[in-house]
Design a protein around this motif. Structure first.
Motif: not given
Ligand code: FES
Length: 74
Positions: A11-16, A49-52
């Motif tokens: 995870l990065q931002c943790g939203f997903c 997921c918009r980050c990983t």
């Molecule tokens: S960790 Fe940011 S949307 Fe998946």
């Protein structure tokens, strides 16, 4: 599964992350502890997921599946 996400930088931002963890548990329930990366990627379709870039999420679910030994309630 949660520990596997932490250990594999899943995870990065943790939203997903909550949805990814729950999807991971369902993947383990359906496919067992030796589920392939291809199957994990296929079954995550629809979980965005918009980050990983998904690589670490797939690695985390694979590691979590092995650690759980196929028990989806662990
Ligand atoms: S960790 Fe940011 S949307 Fe998946």
């Amino acid at each position: 599964m949660q520990a596997a996400f932490k250990d594999n930088h899943g995870l990065q931002c943790g939203f997903c992350t909550p949805g990814m963890v729950m999807a991971g548990l369902e993947i383990v329930r359906r496919h067992g502890p030796n589920v392939s990366a291809e199957t994990i990627a296929h079954d995550l379709e629809g979980n965005l997921c918009r980050c990983t870039g998904y690589q670490n999420i797939i690695a985390a679910i694979g590691a979590g599946a092995k650690a759980m030994g196929g028990k989806s309630n662990a």
